[in-house]
Each structure stands twice: as structure tokens, then as C-alpha cells.
Design a protein around this motif. Sequence first.
Motif, mmCIF file in Angstrom:
data_model
loop_
_atom_site.group_PDB
_atom_site.id
_atom_site.type_symbol
_atom_site.label_atom_id
_atom_site.label_comp_id
_atom_site.label_asym_id
_atom_site.label_seq_id
_atom_site.Cartn_x
_atom_site.Cartn_y
_atom_site.Cartn_z
ATOM 1 N N TRP A 136 0.839 -1.196 0.000
ATOM 2 C CA TRP A 136 0.000 0.000 0.000
ATOM 3 C C TRP A 136 0.872 1.244 0.000
ATOM 4 O O TRP A 136 1.883 1.299 0.691
ATOM 5 C CB TRP A 136 -0.878 0.026 1.259
ATOM 6 N N ARG A 137 0.476 2.262 -0.764
ATOM 7 C CA ARG A 137 1.227 3.513 -0.793
ATOM 8 C C ARG A 137 0.252 4.680 -0.948
ATOM 9 O O ARG A 137 -0.780 4.546 -1.599
ATOM 10 C CB ARG A 137 2.207 3.565 -1.974
ATOM 11 N N PRO A 138 0.630 5.848 -0.387
ATOM 12 C CA PRO A 138 -0.181 7.053 -0.616
ATOM 13 C C PRO A 138 0.038 7.566 -2.036
ATOM 14 O O PRO A 138 0.954 7.132 -2.734
ATOM 15 C CB PRO A 138 0.369 8.050 0.411
ATOM 16 N N ALA A 139 -0.760 8.528 -2.435
ATOM 17 C CA ALA A 139 -0.617 9.138 -3.767
ATOM 18 C C ALA A 139 0.751 9.819 -3.874
ATOM 19 O O ALA A 139 1.397 10.140 -2.869
ATOM 20 C CB ALA A 139 -1.721 10.163 -3.990
ATOM 21 N N ARG A 140 1.169 10.011 -5.109
ATOM 22 C CA ARG A 140 2.410 10.739 -5.387
ATOM 23 C C ARG A 140 2.364 12.115 -4.693
ATOM 24 O O ARG A 140 1.305 12.756 -4.657
ATOM 25 C CB ARG A 140 2.500 10.922 -6.901
ATOM 26 N N PRO A 145 -5.157 12.355 -4.387
ATOM 27 C CA PRO A 145 -5.363 10.907 -4.484
ATOM 28 C C PRO A 145 -6.553 10.546 -5.380
ATOM 29 O O PRO A 145 -7.591 11.211 -5.315
ATOM 30 C CB PRO A 145 -5.641 10.480 -3.036
ATOM 31 N N GLY A 146 -6.375 9.552 -6.193
ATOM 32 C CA GLY A 146 -7.474 9.072 -7.029
ATOM 33 C C GLY A 146 -7.579 9.786 -8.369
ATOM 34 O O GLY A 146 -8.403 9.417 -9.195
ATOM 35 N N SER A 165 -4.169 0.464 -7.940
ATOM 36 C CA SER A 165 -5.590 0.795 -7.865
ATOM 37 C C SER A 165 -5.836 1.547 -6.565
ATOM 38 O O SER A 165 -5.209 1.273 -5.537
ATOM 39 C CB SER A 165 -6.462 -0.463 -7.931
ATOM 40 N N TYR A 166 -6.764 2.478 -6.656
ATOM 41 C CA TYR A 166 -7.039 3.383 -5.543
ATOM 42 C C TYR A 166 -8.151 2.814 -4.665
ATOM 43 O O TYR A 166 -9.170 2.350 -5.167
ATOM 44 C CB TYR A 166 -7.463 4.734 -6.117
ATOM 45 N N GLU A 172 -5.558 5.239 -0.013
ATOM 46 C CA GLU A 172 -4.261 4.738 -0.476
ATOM 47 C C GLU A 172 -4.436 3.821 -1.693
ATOM 48 O O GLU A 172 -5.542 3.374 -2.010
ATOM 49 C CB GLU A 172 -3.558 3.967 0.651
ATOM 50 N N TYR A 173 -3.304 3.532 -2.304
ATOM 51 C CA TYR A 173 -3.281 2.655 -3.477
ATOM 52 C C TYR A 173 -2.642 1.312 -3.111
ATOM 53 O O TYR A 173 -1.726 1.266 -2.279
ATOM 54 C CB TYR A 173 -2.405 3.253 -4.568
#
Length: 577
Positions: A136-140, A145-146, A165-166, A172-173
Motif C-alpha cells: 500500500w502507498r499514498p498518492a504521489r 489521491p485518485g 488501484s485506488y 491509499e493505493y
Amino acid sequence: MPVNENDPARSWWSKAVVYQIYPRSFADSNGDGVGDLRGVIERLDYLSTLGVDVLWLSPVYPSPHDDNGYDISDYQDIDPLFGTLADFDELLAAVHDRGMKLVMDLVVNHTSDEHPWFTASRDGGPAGSKRDWYIWRPARDGMEPGTPGAEPNNWGSFFSGPTWSYDEASGEYYLHLFSRKQPDLNWENPEVRQAVFAMMRWWLDRGVDGFRMDVVNLISKAPGLPDGVVHEGSLHGDGSPHYICGPRIHEYLAEMHREVFADHPRPLLTVGEMPGVTVEQARLFTDPSRRELDMVFQFEHVGLDQGPGGKFDVRPLRLTDLKASLGRWQTGLGDTGWNSLYWNNHDQPRVVSRFGDDSPAHRDRSAKLLATVLHLHRGTPYIYQGEELGMANAPFDAIEDFRDIESLNHFRQRTALGADPESVLAGLRHRGRDNARTPVQWDATHHAGFTTGTPWIAVNPDHTHVNAAAQAADPDSVLHHYRRLIELRHTEPAVTHGDFHMLHPDDEQLYAFTRRHADSRTELLVLANFGGTAHTVELPEGWEDTDTLIANVSSDVPLRRTHTLRPWEARVQRRVL
Ligand code: ISL
């Protein structure tokens, strides 16, 4: 430490031939249109007559079948589509009764998103106890996000689109190298590794004889998951340098060996499927003294007819490239490692259509030639269901004829970007994985004897003349040629252990090599004319009038120093040293 010819624990698989069953397309016992375990049981005598030693069963575990079972939602049960655990036990016993072994498909780079491990990981949120079982990772940084482009890195998935995938609920992705329904497990987490090893021991305790390990060289990802290079014409970055044979791969496989296989009382077989593996890496993976794997599947030779535009960009194969590649793997693994040999599996188009000639004039002969060349190499040969009949690619017409997620996603993505649908379809017809997945052609009846119902994918109409029943009755058939090649592997030490030496590497039509085995004072010469025209070759000294061990045309023409091979002719000569 070389593979020891006399050590039975190590050497049994060096003279074994493995047969891959893709259960969904093998034999349907209950008329629902999908193959099943009882269908396999009913056909075991066919397989034991063929003479194969090991059966590899593609996944039969419970699955939502987003990727035909390579998305597993329960590792310790059987999907009702295929039967029950009781059916499985019966199959295993019946396989063992016939002196064969059974190897399971192990898919542990990823699970299904419907596996309880993943639902717990997702639904428990960032602080949940199973969160770290997946990646799992947060958005860039700085991105919403998304939104498009906010994915944690730029990697593209094997099945089109981003590898992320979000999950709106947690913001998180999660990472998935394959479909969004195939989230990657986090092998960095020791709990994940222990859970996988426990599951593997459970199957061994049940009596299975080993594992074919799906994309097992992708389980270790580079720390930080760096962006990949964006190649021309691609929408995404190429993450593969950051996950093919990643930094901890040898450590994980050695740990798996210690935890699962070490000192096991039964002889087992382990084979790792390894896209992008190099000869040098493969030698390490298969060096017995390192205790990682018995053998690996490499992909170099099945990428040689691919253009710069990726797997659906088809270009003609140059025979010299094929020889250079397979020859390098033969000598590169040397006495230390071990090769697995294959033309086909459930992901590859049919070899007679791809590297042979499936027109009526040359089909049988080129199928036998391909078999002869492969089975005379050093390594463990794998036969994919139907290959032993010379089954060909399917005459897919429209996109509706395809079933595979890879093909369907590719078509959707390319046509959305404005590509001409007909040209996208042309690539799928050549390369689509569904070519391998049309039902096995047992006889000339409706649906080829595969099912009494409606098959999940259309049966190839050529089953009226290409089928097991007809070939069993014809000693000259492709099927009987395979049977003879398997027998040769069992009886001829030079086939198993002889040194490999390529001849005429620059000839674009001739595939020729020798196998020399000093202990049995035998040398074999393999000659194969890869083309529909006669081809004249200069032979090395001392092969005139030698015995022909096996051939795909009647071998009444004695071998001459300057010899003309007939179209698609293959023959193996034997001499005493
Ligand atoms: O066919 C391919 C896609 O172009 C291969 O790259 C394939 O995806 C790769 O060899 C990995 O294959 C294995 O893992 C996949 C599964 O779809 C394949 O069927 C399996 O053999 C994901 O589990």
C-alpha cells in the motif's frame, strides 16, 4: 556442484517429461462446459500411455476467475467449478497408482482481491494488522489521491493500465503487477512468508510432488519502488528492472527451500516461472548447492518474434536468433544448473502455428520436427496439453471470441486510443493466450468430446481431423511421435546427460546439434530442416550411414556427407564413440 547423475533425489527429474494440464480446457465430466478434476481422472490412462512422468496442474483453487484461476481466493481448497478436495485426493491417488507425480501451481506473487488476507488488509485500513501483507502507498507527493497520474509510481501492469488501484475508503493505493483483482503480496513481511510456507507444507502433507511457481522471480521489489523508464509508444513506465529478480529474491527462495523442501522424504520437483530471468541468474537459482529451485522457465526464446511494440507486435522469427538463444541457455547452465524446455504453455500461442507451419501440407511434419528439436535438448521437457496432437492456433474472428483478460484489456485500451480494431485483432490472433486455451480435441464429435454442454470457449473446428482418437490409431501420428520421444528420454542417457554442441549456427534453415555422452560412449546428431523447401547440409565427418534413432519422415534415405533434407524433415542419428 554439478547435477549428479547418480544421485536419485536430484536426478529423477532430469530424465522426466512433464505434461501441463490447464484444467478449464482439458476435459469436462459434468457438462457445464468447463473442464474439471473428474475429467482429468477419466483421461489419466491417455497420459500414462503417452508416458509422461509428471503432471502439472494449472490452478484449481477457489477463485473469482478474473485471470482463470491465477487469482486465488483460498489456497487450501478446490473451486467448485473443478470439483472438491475429495476429487483432488482421488486424482492424486490415481496419478500415483500409475507411477506418475503431480505438481501444483503455486501463485504467491499475488492473491485474488477476494482472498480474506486482502479483504482484511484493505478493510482494516492503514493501521490494520494485515495492512502490511500487501503493498500500500499514498498518492504521489503533491497529487490529489485518485486522480489520473497520482499513482505512487508510473509502472504499467502486464494487463494494461497502471499497476496501482485506488482504495477510496483508506485514501491509499495497492500494487498489482497483473489485474486490479490480483494484488501483490508483500514478501518483505515475514508473516506473509510464513503463511505461504505453511500452505505449501499443507499440500506436501496431502501428497503432492512439488510446485510450479508462478512469476516467482517478481516477489522481491526494489525498495522505494522507483519510477520506470517510459519507452516510446508506451503509456506507462517499465517497472520491470525494479521487480525482476529483485534484491531479496535469492534470500526468499533459499528460505522457502529451508522451510518447505529441505529433507523432505519424497522426491519433489520445483520449477520457478521467471519472466526476464538471465542465464547468469538462472544458473544461481538452479545450482543444487544453493538450495533454491530445481529449474526455471525462461522467456527469451518466446520473445524472439516480438517487435518493439510489445507482445502483440509480431515479427517473423529468425532461426539463427532461436539457435543463438537456446544454444546459450544450453551451454550457459552447463553442469551447474538445469534447463526446463518448452515451446508452449497456457500463455503462449500454439507452436505449430508460430514456429512451424500449420497448413495441411506441413502441419504434422513441422509439429514433429519442433518436438524432436526440443526433446533432444538437455533439460526437462514440458508438453502443454494438445501440443502432442499438433493443435494449432484458433480461428478467432471477432473480439467476442476471446476470453482472456489480457487480450480483452489490450483491445479495449488500444481501440480507446484510436487504434484500428482490425489491426489490434490481428495481433491478438497471433499472440493471444486464448490460442492455447481452446479445449483439448479428444475426438471428431461435436465439441471434440471435451464437453456435452456448451464449452466456455469455442472448440477449434479442425478437431474433425486433428484429435486424439484418430492419432492414437495411427502409428505415424504426432501423438505417437511424442510418445517415442518421451521413451527416448527414459532410455537414452545421451538425451538426458549428453553435452550439447550447436552446429551451423549461421544457417537460417537448419537446426543441427550433437549430444555427446562419454559414459555410454554415445553421440547423437540432430538435424532439423525448419522450412517448406529441401535444404542441403554439410555434415561433420563420421555420420554417414549411421543408425537413425527417430525421424519424422520414413528414414530410408541413408545419411551422406552432403545431405539434402526434405521439407520440415527432422532426424536423429546415433553413433558409438
Ligand atoms: O503472457 C504473458 C503476458 O503477456 C506473460 O507475461 C505472463 O503474464 C507471465 O508469463 C506471467 O504468467 C503467469 O502469471 C500470470 C498469469 O496470468 C499467467 O497465466 C501465468 O502463467 C499472473 O498470475
